[in-house]
Design an enzyme around this catalytic site. Structure first.
Site: not given
Ligand code: IMP
Ligand code: MG
Length: 422
Positions: A12, A39
């Site tokens: 982010d 995102g």
């Molecule tokens: P996962 O990648 O969905 O398994 O999430 C693992 C960790 O990475 C969690 O703490 C999510 O909130 C974080 N995370 C995954 N993708 C993003 C991103 O695009 N932005 C910020 N945090 C992320």
């Molecule tokens: Mg993002």
């Protein structure tokens, strides 16, 4: 040659906007890791768009886009996104290419993600529940279905086999949710995916590089969420750092030229895990409010805190960052004083290094204080207009993070970016 844009923090950082800003100078934009957990927010004709699965270059007429082998691809998200960009006249059949080796996220991966998180209870990672972890597990476990497999007659048999295997795991977790509707959506979306340009990604990209075309590799998440170097186990399941470009696209390390690292002027993190400079007070609340720090994928409020130079220096080191973009500088406009963490204190000992384990001991951030600039910085257009306090703050980052600040982003708009000659 290949330039890279990646996040230096916990995701982010504003990569979407920065990729969109640089995209016009490139022939090809390629995603090399991650999936719909990302995102990437950008503004096209003043309209906000959040991309999860497709590269942020799709809005540029003269660039093509590649989803690389290092990505995990959810066909349902992809189709939904195709519909939303179609409103802007973007036709993915023309400007999107997908590697045959890209791993497919199945409905049962999403179910397994949810079941595994539930089972972790208080230790949950805070996964986005998009099936990322289980999809990458099937890759390293050598079970995965890849995009190229969708075109082969063995697909249905392989799907059924893997589905059964997943079902046994889900039964173990005592997962009860009915996923029939997810599966219907999935099979619908597969037809759309099959209609897109599925290519041999490594020849696709290397052919273009050898013809002198310019490639931009777009990272997702951030360096502190890297599966190897992040705040394990509170990380995502892919290599988010510059090395991930090589195995996520099939390009050799010598082909990588600029590594553009994106960092906010402060820190945020969404989900669980260590965050040394987190502010669980009114200041943190203020940062969240002014910075509109709510997850682009999940809507969750992001945890906020001051700039962490220990982590930033670490990220610049492992990525070989050649230039930094500091984003959301305007969010700090109203603060009287700003803090920058220059060292950690762990068990009474000071260190300027990121430790291997960040959850065993409390990490106390040691701060250096800076004066706020107390003006509307979102209107600034050039380096010469920067207020003195902002110059001091940025020069400090410049001098102590191991990479030069080359751009300051001062608002979400495409033109809100100030180039720093240095
Ligand atoms: P996962 O990648 O969905 O398994 O999430 C693992 C960790 O990475 C969690 O703490 C999510 O909130 C974080 N995370 C995954 N993708 C993003 C991103 O695009 N932005 C910020 N945090 C992320
Ligand atoms: Mg993002």
């Amino acid at each position: 040659m290949v330039d890279v844009i990646l996040g230096l923090q916990w995701g982010d950082e504003g990569k979407g906007k920065i990729v969109d800003y640089f995209a016009k100078d490139y022939d090809l934009i390629a995603r090399f890791q991650g999936g719909p957990n990302a995102g990437h927010t950008l503004y096209v004709a003043d309209q906000k768009i959040v991309l999860h699965q497709i590269p942020s270059g799709v809005f540029h007429q003269n660039t093509v886009n590649l989803i690389g082998n290092g990505v995990v691809l959810d066909p349902v998200t992809l189709r939904r996104e195709a519909d939303s960009v179609a409103k802007f006249g973007v036709d993915l059949k023309k400007n999107l290419f997908i590697s045959e080796r890209t791993n497919v996220i199945l409905p049962t991966h999403r179910a397994l993600d949810k079941a595994a998180e539930l089972a972790k209870g208080n230790d949950k990672i805070g996964s986005t529940l998009k099936g990322i972890g289980p999809a990458y597990m099937d890759k390293t476990g050598r079970n995965a279905i890849r995009v190229g497999d969708l075109l082969h007659k063995s697909f249905t048999t392989n799907y059924i086999k893997l589905r059964l295997k997943h079902q046994r795991l889900l039964d173990n977790y005592n997962f009860q949710e009915d996923i029939t509707a997810w599966e219907e959506d999935f099979f619908d979306a597969l037809d759309f995916l099959r209609s897109l340009n599925i290519v041999n990604g490594e020849y696709f990209i290397n052919d273009r590089i050898s013809k002198g075309q310019k490639v931009l590799a777009e990272g997702a998440q951030g360096s502190m969420l890297d599966i190897d170097f992040g705040t394990f186990p509170f990380v995502t399941s892919s290599n988010t750092i510059s090395a991930g470009v090589c195995n996520g696209l099939g390009v050799a390390p010598q082909k990588i030229r600029e590594v553009i690292g994106v960092s906010k002027a402060y820190c945020t993190r969404v989900g669980g895990g260590p965050f040394p400079t987190e502010l669980e007070d009114a200041t943190g609340e203020e940062l969240r409010k002014i910075g509109n720090e709510f997850g682009a994928t999940t809507g969750r409020p992001r945890r906020c805190g001051w700039m962490d130079l220990v982590a930033l220096r670490f990220a610049n080191m492992i990525n070989g960052v050649t230039q930094m973009v500091i984003t959301k500088a305007d969010v700090l406009d109203k603060f009287d004083d700003l803090q920058v963490c220059t060292k950690y204190k762990i068990n009474g000992e000071e260190t300027d290094q990121v430790p291997f384990q960040m959850t065993w001991n409390k990490i106390e951030p040691m701060y250096q204080q800076f004066k706020g600039w107390k003006m509307d910085s979102s209107v600034l257009k050039s380096e010469s207009e920067l207020p003195e306090a902002m110059t001091t703050y940025m020069q400090f980052l410049n001098a102590h993070s191991g990479a030069p600040v080359r751009y300051i982003s001062n608002g979400p708009g495409r033109d809100q970016i100030v180039k720093i000659e240095g």
